[in-house]
Design a protein around this motif. Structure first.
Motif, mmCIF file in Angstrom:
data_model
loop_
_atom_site.group_PDB
_atom_site.id
_atom_site.type_symbol
_atom_site.label_atom_id
_atom_site.label_comp_id
_atom_site.label_asym_id
_atom_site.label_seq_id
_atom_site.Cartn_x
_atom_site.Cartn_y
_atom_site.Cartn_z
ATOM 1 N N THR A 1 19.613 -18.185 -16.300
ATOM 2 C CA THR A 1 19.815 -16.746 -16.113
ATOM 3 C C THR A 1 19.639 -16.349 -14.653
ATOM 4 N N ASN A 27 22.579 -14.704 -12.311
ATOM 5 C CA ASN A 27 22.362 -13.403 -11.679
ATOM 6 C C ASN A 27 22.265 -13.498 -10.165
ATOM 7 N N ARG A 43 24.482 -14.265 -8.166
ATOM 8 C CA ARG A 43 25.703 -13.811 -7.508
ATOM 9 C C ARG A 43 25.587 -12.357 -7.032
ATOM 10 N N ASN A 44 24.692 -11.609 -7.647
ATOM 11 C CA ASN A 44 24.522 -10.205 -7.285
ATOM 12 C C ASN A 44 23.334 -9.974 -6.366
ATOM 13 N N LYS A 61 24.064 -18.072 -19.958
ATOM 14 C CA LYS A 61 24.232 -16.713 -19.471
ATOM 15 C C LYS A 61 25.610 -16.578 -18.836
#
Length: 298
Positions: A212, A216, A218-219, A297
């Protein structure tokens, strides 16, 4: 006059016991002639009939711990070799001729031989005493242990059983059941399997959290340019908040939250905001289903 009743006060007793040539008066008050003011008996202080025991004086300090004469590290004490080394005789070249010894020299020689003999005899007697005391202590301990085991394992007497109060069997003290080797091994295997299962579940949970975090990432904002772009996108806008119409009131928002049984929204009409909310909820649900099916995810 040697024995006076205990009801008489001390001052009167001292006055009566003191020999005097004067005639005793009928007055019971003591005169200063017999008990002067500087005397400790001038003021009558009542004392108990039972004599007070003298208290022992407090001795300051503590006694040192006695030294162990026969430690376990020296099993050779007091053997012949140890006694020979401790009470070693002088070399022949160091022993003077008896004719050349003076009275003081012969006295010192006798005292040296006496000290050696006393040391040998004292060590032997102390070792015998220690061995005897240790054997007595071990015998008493073994006897008490056997007696305790016998009393613990004996059956209840018949008179106690018949006169005992009725107690439920669940409340009675239960004897500890001794498990066999096979039962202990089975319990160990079951507990080990449960422990391995808990560790495996923790490992899977860590892998899921790591995956997870990777998805995440990437943001994540890692540079100043990304931070500036995010701030501009959030706080910089040319549109007015009134372009979409008048904001909903609190009453309208409460009604919209309560109206969960119909798809028409407010007053039977469907607004673009409601359509967008339903689309977002459906998208989130589909994403959760895809994550469940794919095992990771998204």
């Amino acid at each position: 006059m040697e024995s006076l009743p205990a009801s008489i006060c001390r001052a009167c007793r001292l006055r009566l016991l003191k020999p005097s040539s004067q005639t005793r008066t009928f007055s019971t008050s003591s005169t200063h002639m017999y008990i002067p003011p500087e005397s400790p008996a001038f003021v009558d202080v009542p004392e108990p009939h039972q004599p007070i025991r003298d208290q022992k004086s407090i001795v300051k300090g503590i006694l040192p711990v006695p030294r162990e004469l026969f430690p376990a590290q020296r099993p050779d004490k007091p053997g012949k070799e140890y006694l020979a080394n401790v009470t070693r005789d002088p070399l022949p070249k160091n022993v003077p001729h008896p004719d050349r010894l003076t009275e003081v020299g012969r006295y010192k020689q006798r005292m040296a031989e006496m000290r050696k003999s006393h040391l040998r005899e004292g060590l032997k007697e102390l070792h015998v005493r220690k061995t005897t005391i240790d054997a007595q202590i071990a015998h008493r301990s073994e006897t008490r242990q056997k007696e305790h085991a016998r009393l613990k394992s004996q059956a209840q007497r018949e008179d106690e059983r018949l006169t005992n109060v009725s107690i439920p069997s669940a409340m009675r003290p239960q004897k500890v059941r001794e498990l066999s080797h096979e039962e202990e091994l089975a319990i160990y295997n079951a507990r080990k399997a449960a422990h391995d299962a808990r560790l495996a579940a923790k490992h899977e949970e860590r892998l899921d959290k790591l995956h997870t975090l990777y998805m995440n990432a990437r943001n994540f904002i890692t540079t100043r340019e990304q931070l500036t772009a995010a701030i501009d996108a959030t706080f910089t806008s040319t549109r007015s908040i009134w372009d979409t119409g008048v904001p909903d009131t609190v009453e309208e928002m409460i009604k919209r939250g309560r109206d969960k049984t119909t798809d028409q929204g407010r007053a039977g009409a469907r607004f673009p905001g409601d359509v967008n909310e339903r689309a977002l909820r459906d998208q989130e649900r589909m994403q959760r289903i895809a994550e469940k099916l794919s095992g990771g995810k998204i």
